[in-house]
Every structure is written in C-alpha cells, then in structure tokens.
Design a protein around this motif. Structure first.
Motif, mmCIF file in Angstrom:
data_model
loop_
_atom_site.group_PDB
_atom_site.id
_atom_site.type_symbol
_atom_site.label_atom_id
_atom_site.label_comp_id
_atom_site.label_asym_id
_atom_site.label_seq_id
_atom_site.Cartn_x
_atom_site.Cartn_y
_atom_site.Cartn_z
ATOM 1 N N ALA A 184 0.831 -1.206 0.000
ATOM 2 C CA ALA A 184 0.000 0.000 0.000
ATOM 3 C C ALA A 184 0.867 1.259 0.000
ATOM 4 O O ALA A 184 0.541 2.255 -0.658
ATOM 5 C CB ALA A 184 -0.937 -0.003 1.199
ATOM 6 N N ALA A 185 1.978 1.229 0.730
ATOM 7 C CA ALA A 185 2.886 2.377 0.746
ATOM 8 C C ALA A 185 3.478 2.608 -0.641
ATOM 9 O O ALA A 185 3.609 3.763 -1.095
ATOM 10 C CB ALA A 185 4.001 2.149 1.769
ATOM 11 N N GLU A 186 3.824 1.529 -1.342
ATOM 12 C CA GLU A 186 4.343 1.649 -2.707
ATOM 13 C C GLU A 186 3.278 2.228 -3.635
ATOM 14 O O GLU A 186 3.576 3.070 -4.493
ATOM 15 C CB GLU A 186 4.781 0.282 -3.222
ATOM 16 C CG GLU A 186 5.986 -0.312 -2.516
ATOM 17 C CD GLU A 186 6.280 -1.717 -2.995
ATOM 18 O OE1 GLU A 186 5.471 -2.265 -3.792
ATOM 19 O OE2 GLU A 186 7.304 -2.278 -2.575
ATOM 20 N N ILE A 187 2.051 1.782 -3.466
ATOM 21 C CA ILE A 187 0.958 2.257 -4.314
ATOM 22 C C ILE A 187 0.692 3.745 -4.078
ATOM 23 O O ILE A 187 0.489 4.506 -5.023
ATOM 24 C CB ILE A 187 -0.315 1.418 -4.080
ATOM 25 C CG1 ILE A 187 -0.110 -0.003 -4.614
ATOM 26 C CG2 ILE A 187 -1.532 2.070 -4.736
ATOM 27 C CD1 ILE A 187 -1.205 -0.973 -4.222
ATOM 28 N N ARG A 188 0.712 4.175 -2.815
ATOM 29 C CA ARG A 188 0.506 5.598 -2.516
ATOM 30 C C ARG A 188 1.595 6.449 -3.165
ATOM 31 O O ARG A 188 1.321 7.513 -3.728
ATOM 32 C CB ARG A 188 0.477 5.833 -1.007
ATOM 33 C CG ARG A 188 -0.800 5.373 -0.327
ATOM 34 C CD ARG A 188 -0.903 5.908 1.084
ATOM 35 N NE ARG A 188 -1.059 7.362 1.110
ATOM 36 C CZ ARG A 188 -1.296 8.066 2.218
ATOM 37 N NH1 ARG A 188 -1.410 7.436 3.387
ATOM 38 N NH2 ARG A 188 -1.426 9.368 2.161
ATOM 39 N N SER A 189 2.829 5.966 -3.099
ATOM 40 C CA SER A 189 3.930 6.686 -3.740
ATOM 41 C C SER A 189 3.739 6.729 -5.255
ATOM 42 O O SER A 189 3.924 7.775 -5.895
ATOM 43 C CB SER A 189 5.258 6.010 -3.393
ATOM 44 O OG SER A 189 6.338 6.632 -4.066
ATOM 45 N N GLY A 190 3.350 5.598 -5.834
ATOM 46 C CA GLY A 190 3.106 5.544 -7.273
ATOM 47 C C GLY A 190 1.955 6.433 -7.697
ATOM 48 O O GLY A 190 2.008 7.084 -8.749
ATOM 49 N N ALA A 191 0.897 6.483 -6.881
ATOM 50 C CA ALA A 191 -0.254 7.329 -7.191
ATOM 51 C C ALA A 191 0.142 8.802 -7.185
ATOM 52 O O ALA A 191 -0.291 9.586 -8.044
ATOM 53 C CB ALA A 191 -1.369 7.071 -6.193
ATOM 54 N N ALA A 192 0.960 9.199 -6.217
ATOM 55 C CA ALA A 192 1.437 10.587 -6.172
ATOM 56 C C ALA A 192 2.306 10.903 -7.390
ATOM 57 O O ALA A 192 2.240 12.005 -7.942
ATOM 58 C CB ALA A 192 2.225 10.824 -4.880
ATOM 59 N N THR A 193 3.094 9.918 -7.822
ATOM 60 C CA THR A 193 3.975 10.128 -8.976
ATOM 61 C C THR A 193 3.181 10.334 -10.262
ATOM 62 O O THR A 193 3.457 11.266 -11.027
ATOM 63 C CB THR A 193 4.937 8.938 -9.146
ATOM 64 O OG1 THR A 193 5.765 8.830 -7.983
ATOM 65 C CG2 THR A 193 5.807 9.111 -10.375
ATOM 66 N N ILE A 194 2.172 9.471 -10.500
ATOM 67 C CA ILE A 194 1.423 9.613 -11.750
ATOM 68 C C ILE A 194 0.561 10.867 -11.750
ATOM 69 O O ILE A 194 0.268 11.426 -12.815
ATOM 70 C CB ILE A 194 0.569 8.368 -12.077
ATOM 71 C CG1 ILE A 194 -0.544 8.161 -11.045
ATOM 72 C CG2 ILE A 194 1.432 7.124 -12.206
ATOM 73 C CD1 ILE A 194 -1.548 7.097 -11.455
#
Length: 220
Positions: free
Chosen positions: A199-209
């Motif tokens: 989930a932490a990786e996904i939150r980071s990825g969501a902020a990036t996109i």
C-alpha cells in the motif's frame, strides 16, 4: 475471388455486432458479467452497485492505476514494455493492462484458454478506440473483484471501511488496490505486513502519476 468475398462478409457479420455492443456499453452500464453471475450462483448473492466516476474518490482511481497499469494513459490498450518484461521473466509477472482486464470482465469469461485470449486481443483495440480512458477506468472500478462476493469500489468501500466511494482516503484506496491480485485471500481492513508495504508503494506511485501527468486522461 468469390471465396474472398464470402470471407469478408463473414468477417463483417461477426465484427459489426461486436462493434455495436462495445459502442452501446460505452453509454449503458453493464449490470453484471459472466464471472459475477457465476459467483452469484455460487454464493447466492454478491455486493455490487455501479457508481459513476464523478462520485468515486480520485485517490481510488489513481491507486488502481498505480497498482495495475501505471502507463494506462500512455498506451493504446497493450503495454508493449510490460509484455516484453513478462516474457523476459518467463511470464512470472502480469502484463495485462486495465483495458484488457475491462474487456475480460465486461465481455468475456475468466480463464487462460486461447480462444478467450484471442477474443481479448481482438476486442481491446475496439474498446480503446470506442471508449474514453475515463470510461474504461470507470468500468474497471465498478466491475473488479475486491473480495469474496464484493465487486466494485462502492461495495468494497462499504464492506471494508464503511464509507461511500467519494470518501475513500488515499490510504484506504491503496489498501484496496493492494488486494486486487488476490482479492479472495487479502482483506484491506485487516492488512498483512506485506499489504501495508505494498500500500505504501501504491501511494507513492499514485502521487507520482498525478505529478507527472499520467493521471490526466481519466481525471478530466
């Protein structure tokens, strides 16, 4: 020449109804699909309610894209780089785009048979050309399985966090997205350490996109 003419007529007789159906589903929300229907027979009932994109938290949309198909806004239905990487890894990683998953969920059946894969490959460009990216993601968010008998983000948000889909927080969205590869075995409300890390990786990825523009095609 006659056989070639007959071949074209047969091809058009098959293609035209498919294009018409795909075009209709661009505007008409499908109430169910083959897999959901089979799960309804197995369980007696399932949780599912279609919710328009405008009433789904943008955090949920970004989380799903970051988790499942970060280049969703950049490709034309197939992510060639992901396919090459999957082949290089011996197919031990997924390469299906959100477009392909929508075709599978809405129009086809689950499984790994060659006829199903061939139809998926044929229908994906049709959906990509006919629908907007926002509509494709809306269909995904509403038809994806998030748990045993739980279909779509509205049912998932109510089941796991007791909120409406427009109130889903970034952390809740990331936890729900972390369950997508194996929704029957992963519970967003009771996440494992692996799910928290994912989930932490996904939150980071969501902020990036969101920052680099890869969310633009479905947010406007």
């Amino acid at each position: 020449m006659r056989s070639r003419g007959r071949g074209w007529r047969v091809a058009m007789a098959v293609l035209i109804p498919i294009v018409v159906i795909v075009g209709l589903v661009r505007f008409i929300n499908p109430p169910t699909d083959f897999y959901m229907a089979s799960e309804t027979r197995r369980l007696g009932s399932v949780m599912h309610r279609w919710t328009p994109m405008s009433k789904i938290s943008p955090a949920m949309a970004r989380a799903v894209v970051a988790s499942e198909d970060a280049n969703f806004c950049l490709h034309w239905g197939f992510d060639v780089k992901a396919i090459r990487a999957a082949i290089k890894d011996g197919a031990n990683r997924g390469a299906s785009t959100i477009d392909q998953q929508v075709v599978r969920n809405v129009f086809l059946w689950q499984g790994r048979s060659w006829p199903r894969k061939a139809l998926e490959a044929a229908l994906t460009p049709v959906v990509e050309v006919t629908w907007s990216k926002r509509r494709i993601l809306e269909a995904y968010l509403n038809m994806a399985e998030f748990g045993d008998g739980v279909f779509g983000v509205t049912a998932a948000a109510a089941t796991y966090f007791h909120v409406e889909p427009d109130k889903i927080t970034p952390q809740q969205a990331a936890l729900m997205a972390s369950a997508l590869p194996d929704p029957k075995e992963r519970n967003p409300a009771r996440p494992t350490n692996w799910m928290r890390g994912r989930a932490a990786e996904i939150r980071s990825g969501a902020a990036t996109i969101e920052a680099d523009g890869r969310a633009a095609c479905f947010e406007h």
